[in-house]
Design an enzyme around this catalytic site. Structure first.
Site, mmCIF file in Angstrom:
data_model
loop_
_atom_site.group_PDB
_atom_site.id
_atom_site.type_symbol
_atom_site.label_atom_id
_atom_site.label_comp_id
_atom_site.label_asym_id
_atom_site.label_seq_id
_atom_site.Cartn_x
_atom_site.Cartn_y
_atom_site.Cartn_z
ATOM 1 C CE LYS A 184 3.972 66.584 71.593
ATOM 2 N NZ LYS A 184 4.547 67.938 71.801
ATOM 3 N NE ARG A 224 -0.768 68.218 75.670
ATOM 4 C CZ ARG A 224 -0.499 68.262 74.364
ATOM 5 N NH1 ARG A 224 -0.771 67.250 73.581
ATOM 6 N NH2 ARG A 224 0.078 69.318 73.859
ATOM 7 N NE ARG A 279 3.487 74.977 64.780
ATOM 8 C CZ ARG A 279 3.295 73.998 65.648
ATOM 9 N NH1 ARG A 279 3.528 72.752 65.274
ATOM 10 N NH2 ARG A 279 2.908 74.253 66.872
ATOM 11 N NE ARG A 325 -1.079 74.383 66.870
ATOM 12 C CZ ARG A 325 -0.440 73.351 67.448
ATOM 13 N NH1 ARG A 325 0.152 72.427 66.684
ATOM 14 N NH2 ARG A 325 -0.390 73.244 68.754
ATOM 15 N NE ARG A 336 1.025 75.114 72.460
ATOM 16 C CZ ARG A 336 1.553 75.284 71.249
ATOM 17 N NH1 ARG A 336 1.526 76.492 70.677
ATOM 18 N NH2 ARG A 336 2.085 74.272 70.601
#
Ligand code: AP5
Length: 198
Positions: free
Chosen positions: A13, A88, A127, A139, A150
């Site tokens: 996204k 969400r 990532r 993160r 998640r």
């Protein structure tokens, strides 16, 4: 143009929204980025959200709805925006619908980036590894255990947003397992078709 990019964590996204910003000159409204910025700045919203975000849990609807309500009133969002990571939950989707209706506005499309969820953890770990090797902050939620949470939050609370928009006749699906460039090209085709139909 007002659109939503929806998909599980790691679906792409943010990557696709960034490319659309450059192409269409409208802002990317990422609730995840806004929450991380608030956390880094130590604002009351950031302090309240930190534990939830770091542990892969959803922040309460009223908090993120408040953030988006303020953000879409800013000057750069008047021509349109790309929502990334919002809504969400169905509650957030209802709140967005009310917000837009009150302004006499509507969404143009909702693009689902459809992916094989078993492949996503690899993207997220890559990532994290890339950020670490570039000396950038990693993160906290890009951790394999937190990532499971998640994904669970997505499947439990967010996936229902997809049939919500399908019923509204707004949903377009793009195969998010392709290369980043091919996904961009398919997203742009969806948007070009909208332009033609206006
Ligand atoms: P948020 O920041 O929205 O995280 P997310 O949805 O988990 O999104 P990601 O950034 O991990 O994934 P993405 O789909 O954007 O993929 P990306 O392009 O980055 O939210 C974080 C947290 O904030 C939530 O857990 C929650 O706590 C809170 N929050 C945020 N919004 C909220 C809301 N509305 N309500 C309640 N709580 C909220 O790509 C990922 C990686 O994959 C990148 O390295 C990228 O280079 C790579 N990649 C992308 N596309 C491809 C491709 N096609 N092929 C190969 N690699 C690819």
């Amino acid at each position: 143009m007002r659109l939503i990019l929806v998909g599980p964590p790691g679906a792409g996204k943010g990557t696709q929204a960034g490319r659309l910003v450059a192409k269409y000159g409208i802002p990317q409204l990422s609730t995840g980025d806004m929450l991380r910025a608030a956390m880094a700045a130590g604002t009351p919203v950031g302090l309240a959200a930190k534990e939830l975000v770091d542990n892969g849990k959803l922040v309460p609807d009223d908090v993120v709805v408040g953030i988006i309500r303020e953000r879409i009133d800013e000057a750069d969002a008047q021509k349109g925006f790309i929502l990334d990571g919002f809504p969400r939950t169905v509650g957030q989707a209802d709140a967005l619908a009310d917000m837009l209706k009150n302004k006499g506005l509507a969404l143009d499309t909702v693009i689902e980036l459809r992916v094989d969820q078993t492949k996503l953890v690899d993207r997220i770990m890559k990532r994290a590894a890339d950020a670490a090797s570039a000396g950038q902050p990693v993160r906290k939620d890009d951790d394999p255990e937190v990532f499971k949470g998640r994904l669970e939050a997505y499947n439990q609370d967010t996936a229902v947003v997809i049939p919500y928009y399908e019923k509204a006749g707004l949903l377009a699906v793009v195969d998010g397992m392709q290369s980043i460039d091919q996904v961009s090209s398919d997203v742009e085709s969806v948007l070009a078709n909208l332009d033609e139909n206006v």
